[in-house]
Design a protein around this motif. Structure first.
Motif, PDB file in Angstrom:
ATOM      1  N   PRO A   1     -51.735   0.308 -39.923  1.00  0.00           N
ATOM      2  CA  PRO A   1     -52.052  -0.074 -41.306  1.00  0.00           C
ATOM      3  C   PRO A   1     -52.958   0.913 -42.032  1.00  0.00           C
ATOM      4  O   PRO A   1     -52.757   1.181 -43.221  1.00  0.00           O
ATOM      5  N   GLN A   2     -53.960   1.462 -41.337  1.00  0.00           N
ATOM      6  CA  GLN A   2     -54.876   2.385 -42.001  1.00  0.00           C
ATOM      7  C   GLN A   2     -54.212   3.716 -42.302  1.00  0.00           C
ATOM      8  O   GLN A   2     -54.422   4.289 -43.380  1.00  0.00           O
ATOM      9  N   LEU A   3     -53.411   4.230 -41.375  1.00  0.00           N
ATOM     10  CA  LEU A   3     -52.705   5.479 -41.622  1.00  0.00           C
ATOM     11  C   LEU A   3     -51.673   5.302 -42.720  1.00  0.00           C
ATOM     12  O   LEU A   3     -51.462   6.194 -43.547  1.00  0.00           O
ATOM     13  N   ARG A   4     -51.048   4.151 -42.759  1.00  0.00           N
ATOM     14  CA  ARG A   4     -50.061   3.858 -43.798  1.00  0.00           C
ATOM     15  C   ARG A   4     -50.721   3.834 -45.167  1.00  0.00           C
ATOM     16  O   ARG A   4     -50.240   4.446 -46.128  1.00  0.00           O
ATOM     17  N   GLU A   5     -51.859   3.136 -45.255  1.00  0.00           N
ATOM     18  CA  GLU A   5     -52.571   3.046 -46.531  1.00  0.00           C
ATOM     19  C   GLU A   5     -53.061   4.409 -46.979  1.00  0.00           C
ATOM     20  O   GLU A   5     -52.979   4.770 -48.161  1.00  0.00           O
ATOM     21  N   ASN A   6     -53.548   5.195 -46.038  1.00  0.00           N
ATOM     22  CA  ASN A   6     -54.046   6.528 -46.358  1.00  0.00           C
ATOM     23  C   ASN A   6     -52.927   7.410 -46.894  1.00  0.00           C
ATOM     24  O   ASN A   6     -53.095   8.121 -47.896  1.00  0.00           O
ATOM     25  N   PHE A   7     -51.772   7.365 -46.252  1.00  0.00           N
ATOM     26  CA  PHE A   7     -50.640   8.185 -46.682  1.00  0.00           C
ATOM     27  C   PHE A   7     -50.207   7.802 -48.095  1.00  0.00           C
ATOM     28  O   PHE A   7     -50.021   8.670 -48.959  1.00  0.00           O
ATOM     29  N   VAL A   8     -50.052   6.517 -48.342  1.00  0.00           N
ATOM     30  CA  VAL A   8     -49.574   6.073 -49.657  1.00  0.00           C
ATOM     31  C   VAL A   8     -50.588   6.419 -50.745  1.00  0.00           C
ATOM     32  O   VAL A   8     -50.216   6.851 -51.842  1.00  0.00           O
ATOM     33  N   ALA A   9     -51.875   6.248 -50.461  1.00  0.00           N
ATOM     34  CA  ALA A   9     -52.899   6.605 -51.444  1.00  0.00           C
ATOM     35  C   ALA A   9     -52.823   8.090 -51.787  1.00  0.00           C
ATOM     36  O   ALA A   9     -52.961   8.482 -52.961  1.00  0.00           O
ATOM     37  N   ARG A  10     -52.600   8.928 -50.793  1.00  0.00           N
ATOM     38  CA  ARG A  10     -52.488  10.370 -51.056  1.00  0.00           C
ATOM     39  C   ARG A  10     -51.243  10.693 -51.880  1.00  0.00           C
ATOM     40  O   ARG A  10     -51.272  11.550 -52.768  1.00  0.00           O
ATOM     41  N   VAL A  11     -50.143  10.013 -51.587  1.00  0.00           N
ATOM     42  CA  VAL A  11     -48.904  10.241 -52.331  1.00  0.00           C
ATOM     43  C   VAL A  11     -49.104   9.913 -53.812  1.00  0.00           C
ATOM     44  O   VAL A  11     -48.731  10.700 -54.690  1.00  0.00           O
ATOM     45  N   PHE A  12     -49.704   8.760 -54.099  1.00  0.00           N
ATOM     46  CA  PHE A  12     -49.896   8.358 -55.493  1.00  0.00           C
ATOM     47  C   PHE A  12     -50.913   9.239 -56.194  1.00  0.00           C
ATOM     48  O   PHE A  12     -50.794   9.510 -57.395  1.00  0.00           O
ATOM     49  N   THR A  13     -51.929   9.705 -55.459  1.00  0.00           N
ATOM     50  CA  THR A  13     -52.905  10.625 -56.042  1.00  0.00           C
ATOM     51  C   THR A  13     -52.251  11.941 -56.421  1.00  0.00           C
ATOM     52  O   THR A  13     -52.457  12.457 -57.534  1.00  0.00           O
ATOM     53  N   LEU A  14     -51.460  12.499 -55.514  1.00  0.00           N
ATOM     54  CA  LEU A  14     -50.802  13.768 -55.798  1.00  0.00           C
ATOM     55  C   LEU A  14     -49.813  13.619 -56.950  1.00  0.00           C
ATOM     56  O   LEU A  14     -49.656  14.532 -57.772  1.00  0.00           O
ATOM     57  N   TRP A  15     -49.146  12.467 -57.021  1.00  0.00           N
ATOM     58  CA  TRP A  15     -48.230  12.217 -58.131  1.00  0.00           C
ATOM     59  C   TRP A  15     -48.970  12.282 -59.471  1.00  0.00           C
ATOM     60  O   TRP A  15     -48.512  12.947 -60.408  1.00  0.00           O
ATOM     61  N   GLU A  16     -50.114  11.628 -59.555  1.00  0.00           N
ATOM     62  CA  GLU A  16     -50.858  11.655 -60.815  1.00  0.00           C
ATOM     63  C   GLU A  16     -51.363  13.058 -61.123  1.00  0.00           C
ATOM     64  O   GLU A  16     -51.348  13.496 -62.284  1.00  0.00           O
ATOM     65  N   PHE A  17     -51.801  13.776 -60.083  1.00  0.00           N
ATOM     66  CA  PHE A  17     -52.262  15.148 -60.309  1.00  0.00           C
ATOM     67  C   PHE A  17     -51.111  16.021 -60.802  1.00  0.00           C
ATOM     68  O   PHE A  17     -51.282  16.826 -61.729  1.00  0.00           O
ATOM     69  N   ASN A  18     -49.951  15.896 -60.206  1.00  0.00           N
ATOM     70  CA  ASN A  18     -48.797  16.700 -60.629  1.00  0.00           C
ATOM     71  C   ASN A  18     -48.400  16.380 -62.068  1.00  0.00           C
ATOM     72  O   ASN A  18     -47.965  17.269 -62.812  1.00  0.00           O
ATOM     73  N   GLN A  19     -48.523  15.105 -62.454  1.00  0.00           N
ATOM     74  CA  GLN A  19     -48.248  14.745 -63.844  1.00  0.00           C
ATOM     75  C   GLN A  19     -49.226  15.455 -64.779  1.00  0.00           C
ATOM     76  O   GLN A  19     -48.848  15.915 -65.865  1.00  0.00           O
ATOM     77  N   LEU A  20     -50.481  15.542 -64.355  1.00  0.00           N
ATOM     78  CA  LEU A  20     -51.487  16.245 -65.145  1.00  0.00           C
ATOM     79  C   LEU A  20     -51.123  17.721 -65.298  1.00  0.00           C
ATOM     80  O   LEU A  20     -51.269  18.308 -66.382  1.00  0.00           O
ATOM     81  N   MET A  21     -50.622  18.327 -64.228  1.00  0.00           N
ATOM     82  CA  MET A  21     -50.282  19.747 -64.250  1.00  0.00           C
ATOM     83  C   MET A  21     -49.065  20.041 -65.137  1.00  0.00           C
ATOM     84  O   MET A  21     -48.884  21.175 -65.575  1.00  0.00           O
ATOM     85  N   ARG A  22     -48.251  19.041 -65.393  1.00  0.00           N
ATOM     86  CA  ARG A  22     -47.071  19.255 -66.233  1.00  0.00           C
ATOM     87  C   ARG A  22     -47.410  19.264 -67.717  1.00  0.00           C
ATOM     88  O   ARG A  22     -46.633  19.737 -68.530  1.00  0.00           O
ATOM     89  N   ARG A  23     -48.583  18.720 -68.050  1.00  0.00           N
ATOM     90  CA  ARG A  23     -49.017  18.729 -69.441  1.00  0.00           C
ATOM     91  C   ARG A  23     -49.834  20.000 -69.685  1.00  0.00           C
ATOM     92  O   ARG A  23     -50.253  20.663 -68.734  1.00  0.00           O
ATOM     93  N   PRO A  24     -50.062  20.347 -70.945  1.00  0.00           N
ATOM     94  CA  PRO A  24     -50.975  21.477 -71.209  1.00  0.00           C
ATOM     95  C   PRO A  24     -52.304  21.235 -70.503  1.00  0.00           C
ATOM     96  O   PRO A  24     -52.973  20.220 -70.728  1.00  0.00           O
TER      97      PRO A  24
END
Length: 317
Positions: A154-177
């Motif tokens: 459960p902890q490794l699963r939660e950690n992985f998903v949190a990182r995935v969603f964090t990177l997704w938001e960061f990548n969205q930021l990088m696509r904007r000016p």
């Protein structure tokens, strides 16, 4: 989130019959829980280099000079797939730059992330990494990568998903000016989440962000920040760190709550600290007070909703 998150996955884990025995290892968590939120890019490296299913099993073999090769597992076989696998991996990984995570098949000589059997003259050692996954991690070291077996934790699963969603938001930021203000706002939203994972690195990354204007290239800063951010989040969250975050958040309501309410919240946080309550209990009460006594900084913290609640990842903490 306006579209599903791009995540790579070993093709056998989504039910494709691509394994050496002609079967699959369908991962229920991927198909039942993650699928509504992500768009999977399925890859079977062994099929991609032209091997059939079913096929002879492969294994990693180490020679006397320490070089590791990918060969047919039949004793005495000299059939070597190393060059073709490395060439495919290098070419395919370059096409996966948009991914926000990758789920690989454990123990596979192509896809395993750790503890893959390596056959050497001195015996068998579980020290290998699958050839495809090794190239993936070398070319994209910031990418969250996990094995199907480890995702049962459960902890490794939660950690992985949190990182995935964090990177997704960061990548969205990088696509904007890209702006300094945008990067600062991103970091502010993640402060409590970072504190949950590593207090020492949390205190180090703050001054790094504060010195953003010293970088001649904002993009170079952002990419370095991404690497540090994702490395920090790889640290497993601890009960002690969660307790510190909860107590910090509690302080925002001190003036608004009655003595009885403060006592209740303090007791709930302490019960979590001692392992008598799940993490969800104090977070739920804090979110109740956040709705009643709005604080703009606290309300924007990703700590309270790092991924969709429907994934139920904090229920067992």
């Amino acid at each position: 989130m306006t579209s599903r998150i791009p995540v790579g996955i070993s093709a056998c884990l989504i039910g494709e019959n691509v394994r050496f025995d002609g079967g699959h290892k369908c991962l229920a968590f991927a198909m039942d829980d993650l699928a509504p939120f992500v768009a999977f890019t399925a890859v079977c490296p062994e099929m991609a280099i032209g091997l059939p299913a079913p096929r002879p099993a492969l294994r990693l073999v180490q020679n006397l000079h320490g070089h590791i090769a990918l060969r047919n597992s039949k004793e005495g076989s000299t059939i070597d797939h190393t060059a073709s696998m490395e060439a495919f991996a290098g070419q395919r990984v370059r096409q996966l730059a948009e991914l926000c995570g990758y789920v690989v098949c454990a123990k596979s000589p192509s896809c395993g992330m750790e503890w893959v059997r390596v056959y050497a003259s001195q015996g068998v050692q579980k020290t290998g990494v699958g050839l495809f996954t090794r190239v993936l991690q070398e070319q994209m070291p910031w990418l969250p990568v996990e094995e199907d077996g480890r995702l049962q934790d459960p902890q490794l699963r939660e950690n992985f998903v949190a990182r995935v969603f964090t990177l997704w938001e960061f990548n969205q930021l990088m696509r904007r000016p890209l702006t300094r203000g945008g990067l600062m706002a991103f970091h502010r939203r993640y402060k409590l989440l970072l504190l949950e994972h590593s207090q020492p690195e949390y205190w180090q990354i703050g001054p790094f962000v504060a010195n953003m204007d010293r970088w001649p290239s904002l993009e170079a800063f952002a990419l370095t920040y991404r690497d540090r951010l994702m490395a920090l989040l790889r640290h497993p969250a601890t009960r002690c760190n969660h307790t510190n975050v909860l107590m910090h958040a509690q302080g925002y309501f001190y003036l608004y709550l009655t003595r009885a309410q403060r006592s209740e919240l303090t007791g709930l946080i302490d019960s979590y600290r001692r392992g008598l309550q799940q993490l969800l209990a104090p977070i739920t009460l804090l979110k109740h007070y956040m709705a009643e006594y709005l604080d703009a900084w606290l309300a924007q913290q990703r700590y309270f909703e790092p991924y969709p609640e429907a994934l139920r990842l904090r229920y067992g903490h």
